[in-house]
Design a protein around this motif. Structure first.
Motif, PDB file in Angstrom:
ATOM      1  N   LEU A  29       0.517  -1.308  -0.243  1.00  0.00           N
ATOM      2  CA  LEU A  29       0.150  -0.356  -0.655  1.00  0.00           C
ATOM      3  C   LEU A  29       0.623   1.715   0.080  1.00  0.00           C
ATOM      4  O   LEU A  29       0.501   1.707  -0.982  1.00  0.00           O
ATOM      5  CB  LEU A  29      -1.087   0.125   1.489  1.00  0.00           C
ATOM      6  CG  LEU A  29      -2.282  -0.849   1.342  1.00  0.00           C
ATOM      7  CD1 LEU A  29      -2.599  -1.170   2.600  1.00  0.00           C
ATOM      8  CD2 LEU A  29      -3.243  -0.841  -0.031  1.00  0.00           C
ATOM      9  N   HIS A  30       2.216   1.228   0.383  1.00  0.00           N
ATOM     10  CA  HIS A  30       2.918   2.228   1.208  1.00  0.00           C
ATOM     11  C   HIS A  30       3.367   2.746  -0.268  1.00  0.00           C
ATOM     12  O   HIS A  30       3.688   3.516  -1.188  1.00  0.00           O
ATOM     13  CB  HIS A  30       3.819   2.046   1.969  1.00  0.00           C
ATOM     14  CG  HIS A  30       5.073   3.012   1.547  1.00  0.00           C
ATOM     15  ND1 HIS A  30       5.319   4.026   2.340  1.00  0.00           N
ATOM     16  CD2 HIS A  30       6.451   3.380   0.862  1.00  0.00           C
ATOM     17  CE1 HIS A  30       5.935   5.156   1.726  1.00  0.00           C
ATOM     18  NE2 HIS A  30       6.873   4.845   1.768  1.00  0.00           N
ATOM     19  N   SER A  33       0.826   4.071  -2.690  1.00  0.00           N
ATOM     20  CA  SER A  33       0.484   5.304  -2.800  1.00  0.00           C
ATOM     21  C   SER A  33       1.964   6.484  -3.228  1.00  0.00           C
ATOM     22  O   SER A  33       1.829   8.294  -3.201  1.00  0.00           O
ATOM     23  CB  SER A  33       0.904   5.601  -1.656  1.00  0.00           C
ATOM     24  OG  SER A  33      -1.041   4.781  -0.751  1.00  0.00           O
ATOM     25  N   GLU A  34       2.944   6.031  -2.696  1.00  0.00           N
ATOM     26  CA  GLU A  34       4.585   6.779  -2.732  1.00  0.00           C
ATOM     27  C   GLU A  34       5.266   6.079  -3.659  1.00  0.00           C
ATOM     28  O   GLU A  34       6.590   5.312  -3.094  1.00  0.00           O
ATOM     29  CB  GLU A  34       4.614   6.812  -1.155  1.00  0.00           C
ATOM     30  CG  GLU A  34       3.945   7.953  -0.246  1.00  0.00           C
ATOM     31  CD  GLU A  34       4.820   9.363  -1.102  1.00  0.00           C
ATOM     32  OE1 GLU A  34       5.218   9.363  -1.677  1.00  0.00           O
ATOM     33  OE2 GLU A  34       4.159  10.647  -0.284  1.00  0.00           O
ATOM     34  N   HIS A  37       9.302   6.469  -3.539  1.00  0.00           N
ATOM     35  CA  HIS A  37      10.070   6.037  -2.776  1.00  0.00           C
ATOM     36  C   HIS A  37      10.759   4.501  -3.260  1.00  0.00           C
ATOM     37  O   HIS A  37      12.006   4.680  -2.057  1.00  0.00           O
ATOM     38  CB  HIS A  37       9.577   5.664  -1.605  1.00  0.00           C
ATOM     39  CG  HIS A  37       8.970   7.532  -0.672  1.00  0.00           C
ATOM     40  ND1 HIS A  37       8.349   6.133   0.115  1.00  0.00           N
ATOM     41  CD2 HIS A  37       9.546   8.505  -1.149  1.00  0.00           C
ATOM     42  CE1 HIS A  37       8.293   8.427   1.216  1.00  0.00           C
ATOM     43  NE2 HIS A  37       8.492   8.911  -0.031  1.00  0.00           N
ATOM     44  N   THR A  49      -2.036  -0.787  -9.853  1.00  0.00           N
ATOM     45  CA  THR A  49      -2.775   1.061 -10.697  1.00  0.00           C
ATOM     46  C   THR A  49      -3.173   0.310 -11.994  1.00  0.00           C
ATOM     47  O   THR A  49      -4.580   1.142 -11.632  1.00  0.00           O
ATOM     48  CB  THR A  49      -1.962   2.115 -10.576  1.00  0.00           C
ATOM     49  OG1 THR A  49      -1.298   2.113  -9.685  1.00  0.00           O
ATOM     50  CG2 THR A  49      -2.549   2.870 -10.224  1.00  0.00           C
ATOM     51  N   CYS A  61      -7.289   5.998  -0.686  1.00  0.00           N
ATOM     52  CA  CYS A  61      -7.308   7.306   0.570  1.00  0.00           C
ATOM     53  C   CYS A  61      -7.880   7.918   1.205  1.00  0.00           C
ATOM     54  O   CYS A  61      -7.783   8.604   2.080  1.00  0.00           O
ATOM     55  CB  CYS A  61      -7.956   8.147  -1.081  1.00  0.00           C
ATOM     56  SG  CYS A  61      -7.116   7.493  -2.155  1.00  0.00           S
ATOM     57  N   ASP A  64      -4.998   7.177   3.760  1.00  0.00           N
ATOM     58  CA  ASP A  64      -3.438   6.691   3.620  1.00  0.00           C
ATOM     59  C   ASP A  64      -2.516   6.598   4.132  1.00  0.00           C
ATOM     60  O   ASP A  64      -1.567   6.420   3.838  1.00  0.00           O
ATOM     61  CB  ASP A  64      -3.418   6.842   2.424  1.00  0.00           C
ATOM     62  CG  ASP A  64      -3.708   8.536   1.999  1.00  0.00           C
ATOM     63  OD1 ASP A  64      -3.811   9.396   2.596  1.00  0.00           O
ATOM     64  OD2 ASP A  64      -3.380   9.067   0.679  1.00  0.00           O
ATOM     65  N   PHE A  65      -3.154   7.813   4.681  1.00  0.00           N
ATOM     66  CA  PHE A  65      -1.767   7.888   5.829  1.00  0.00           C
ATOM     67  C   PHE A  65      -1.013   7.111   6.786  1.00  0.00           C
ATOM     68  O   PHE A  65      -0.662   7.100   7.565  1.00  0.00           O
ATOM     69  CB  PHE A  65      -1.983   9.439   6.868  1.00  0.00           C
ATOM     70  CG  PHE A  65      -4.230   9.433   7.512  1.00  0.00           C
ATOM     71  CD1 PHE A  65      -4.170   8.710   8.264  1.00  0.00           C
ATOM     72  CD2 PHE A  65      -4.826   9.550   7.239  1.00  0.00           C
ATOM     73  CE1 PHE A  65      -4.994   8.632   9.435  1.00  0.00           C
ATOM     74  CE2 PHE A  65      -6.208   9.529   7.232  1.00  0.00           C
ATOM     75  CZ  PHE A  65      -6.677   8.794   8.297  1.00  0.00           C
ATOM     76  N   TRP A  67       0.317   4.802   6.058  1.00  0.00           N
ATOM     77  CA  TRP A  67       0.678   3.659   5.337  1.00  0.00           C
ATOM     78  C   TRP A  67       1.590   4.544   4.506  1.00  0.00           C
ATOM     79  O   TRP A  67       2.595   3.872   4.065  1.00  0.00           O
ATOM     80  CB  TRP A  67       0.700   2.219   4.750  1.00  0.00           C
ATOM     81  CG  TRP A  67      -1.108   2.829   3.757  1.00  0.00           C
ATOM     82  CD1 TRP A  67      -0.897   3.814   2.236  1.00  0.00           C
ATOM     83  CD2 TRP A  67      -2.180   2.421   3.988  1.00  0.00           C
ATOM     84  NE1 TRP A  67      -1.924   3.310   1.801  1.00  0.00           N
ATOM     85  CE2 TRP A  67      -2.761   3.020   3.025  1.00  0.00           C
ATOM     86  CE3 TRP A  67      -3.012   2.218   5.059  1.00  0.00           C
ATOM     87  CZ2 TRP A  67      -4.133   3.134   2.599  1.00  0.00           C
ATOM     88  CZ3 TRP A  67      -4.068   1.761   4.965  1.00  0.00           C
ATOM     89  CH2 TRP A  67      -5.228   2.457   3.350  1.00  0.00           C
ATOM     90  N   ARG A  68       0.915   6.073   3.900  1.00  0.00           N
ATOM     91  CA  ARG A  68       2.273   6.649   3.010  1.00  0.00           C
ATOM     92  C   ARG A  68       3.035   7.250   3.461  1.00  0.00           C
ATOM     93  O   ARG A  68       3.997   6.920   3.271  1.00  0.00           O
ATOM     94  CB  ARG A  68       0.969   7.600   2.723  1.00  0.00           C
ATOM     95  CG  ARG A  68       1.583   8.562   1.412  1.00  0.00           C
ATOM     96  CD  ARG A  68       0.369   9.645   0.776  1.00  0.00           C
ATOM     97  NE  ARG A  68       0.896  10.194  -0.977  1.00  0.00           N
ATOM     98  CZ  ARG A  68       0.087   9.981  -1.319  1.00  0.00           C
ATOM     99  NH1 ARG A  68      -1.094   9.335  -1.444  1.00  0.00           N
ATOM    100  NH2 ARG A  68       0.793  10.905  -2.372  1.00  0.00           N
ATOM    101  N   THR A  69       2.792   8.594   4.342  1.00  0.00           N
ATOM    102  CA  THR A  69       4.106   8.696   5.251  1.00  0.00           C
ATOM    103  C   THR A  69       4.410   7.828   6.006  1.00  0.00           C
ATOM    104  O   THR A  69       5.698   8.402   6.073  1.00  0.00           O
ATOM    105  CB  THR A  69       3.277  10.632   6.408  1.00  0.00           C
ATOM    106  OG1 THR A  69       2.243  10.568   5.923  1.00  0.00           O
ATOM    107  CG2 THR A  69       3.767  11.391   7.146  1.00  0.00           C
TER     108      THR A  69
END
Length: 368
Positions: A29-30, A33-34, A37, A49, A61, A64-65, A67-69
């Motif tokens: 998931l990270h 989202s990113e 990285h 995607t 969404c 997503d915080f 796993w995103r940040t």
């Protein structure tokens, strides 16, 4: 800056190396989202995607915080279950059952980890039990945007509802793309776990940790593990032991779970393309500080093109030889210049390869 794990009194058999499908789903998931990285996963990200259901993409969404940040401890629930020896499950379903065993307070604290600034490594009041912590959590969530505020409000109002939402979402991700990915990755991760376990049994903890990452070191005299990261923290194994969890999708992230009352976990990249001996964060800071001075930057412009003596550099820059020598010493200490002797002269030249690597090494260091 680093994270320290006190292992005083820890028994050798209480160190375990086990893959975790839930942790790997968190990294999936990270990466989705990113993707910046994880440049090595661009093909996988594009493929997932392209065939992702729009409704599931929208649901990604909503929280997503987590796993995103960075990486929420909710993806390592076995570390929060009381009692020694709780390990990751063999399947994602097993680990979702372990996630259900966390108390509502544990679940909410882990979900709000990157929203409310309650001490991560200390014991204190929680947003479920303390009105002031709750108010501060919502204020901080509001500062991060309406989406995070709505999630935090729903979480604090009805934890079981959010727990059910998260479980269903993770199951849907598994059906949509992760089951196929895990079937491909689990053999590699199991092989890495066996290798690290063999090192533990036959070579000891120090060699096993060195194989996990050069950023992890063991001070046997002090009974302490140090993880070189741009962050500070301290925890102890106590009776719980230490858990090492390999990830294939996670490079370059090396994560340390050091939440108060939870088992310490090192979540490390297996088979990563990192250098055999990447620079420490202290070395990176030294190099970037050396290059930040305007005089040294101008010197590097010359030294990148050719080799110069101290006297030549002094003449070009209108400075004394001792002044130039001091700047050269800083660059040399940072490992950015090479020197060679030609007769009675010493020639200095910029190590262009080292400077070129700084970009990727800096990125790796801050993402570690």
């Amino acid at each position: 800056m680093s994270v320290h794990i006190d292992i005083a009194g820890m028994r050798p058999e209480s160190v375990a190396v086990v893959p975790s499908p839930l942790a790997e789903l968190g990294m999936a998931l990270h990466a989705l989202s990113e993707p910046g990285h994880h440049p090595g996963l661009q093909g996988w990200v594009t493929g997932v995607t392209a065939r992702l259901d729009p409704h599931l993409a929208d649901r990604m969404c909503e929280a997503d915080f987590l796993w995103r940040t960075t990486f929420s401890d909710l993806f390592l629930p076995y570390a929060g279950i009381p009692g020694p020896g709780t390990l990751p499950g063999a399947t994602l379903a097993d680990e979702l059952d372990l996630l259900d065993k966390l108390t509502d307070e544990q679940f909410v604290d882990a979900a709000l980890e990157f929203t409310c600034a309650v001490g991560y490594g200390t014991c204190g009041p929680t947003a479920l039990t303390d009105a002031e912590v709750r108010r501060r959590s919502l204020d901080l969530a509001a500062a991060r945007g309406p989406q995070q505020l709505r999630f935090s409000e729903r979480l604090l109002a009805d934890p079981p509802r959010i727990r059910a939402w998260l479980r269903q979402f993770l199951q849907d991700c598994d059906e949509a793309f992760f089951a196929e990915t895990w079937s491909r990755l689990r053999h590699q991760l199991a092989a890495d776990a066996r290798h690290k376990t063999d090192l533990l049994r036959h070579r000891g903890l120090a060699e096993a940790l060195a194989a996990v990452s050069p950023a992890v070191t063991l001070d046997e005299a002090a009974a302490e593990i140090t993880v070189d990261k741009l962050g500070e923290g301290r925890t102890a194994t106590g009776e719980d032991g230490l858990l090492l969890v390999p990830t294939s999708l996670g490079w370059p992230h090396l994560m340390v779970l050091h939440r108060h009352g939870w088992q310490p976990v090192l979540h490390y990249p297996a088979g990563s393309p990192e250098l055999a001996a990447p620079p420490t964060l202290e070395q990176l800071a030294l190099r970037m500080t050396a290059l930040s001075h305007p005089v040294r930057m101008r010197m590097c412009r010359y030294l990148a093109r050719s080799a110069y003596t101290t006297g030549e550099l002094a003449q070009v820059h209108g400075m004394t030889a001792p002044e130039i020598s001091r700047h050269l010493a800083v660059l040399k200490k940072a490992g950015l210049i090479t020197t060679r002797r030609r007769g009675r002269y010493v020639l200095h030249q910029l190590d262009v390869t080292m400077v070129a690597r700084l970009g990727s090494e800096f990125l790796e260091g801050i993402l570690r």
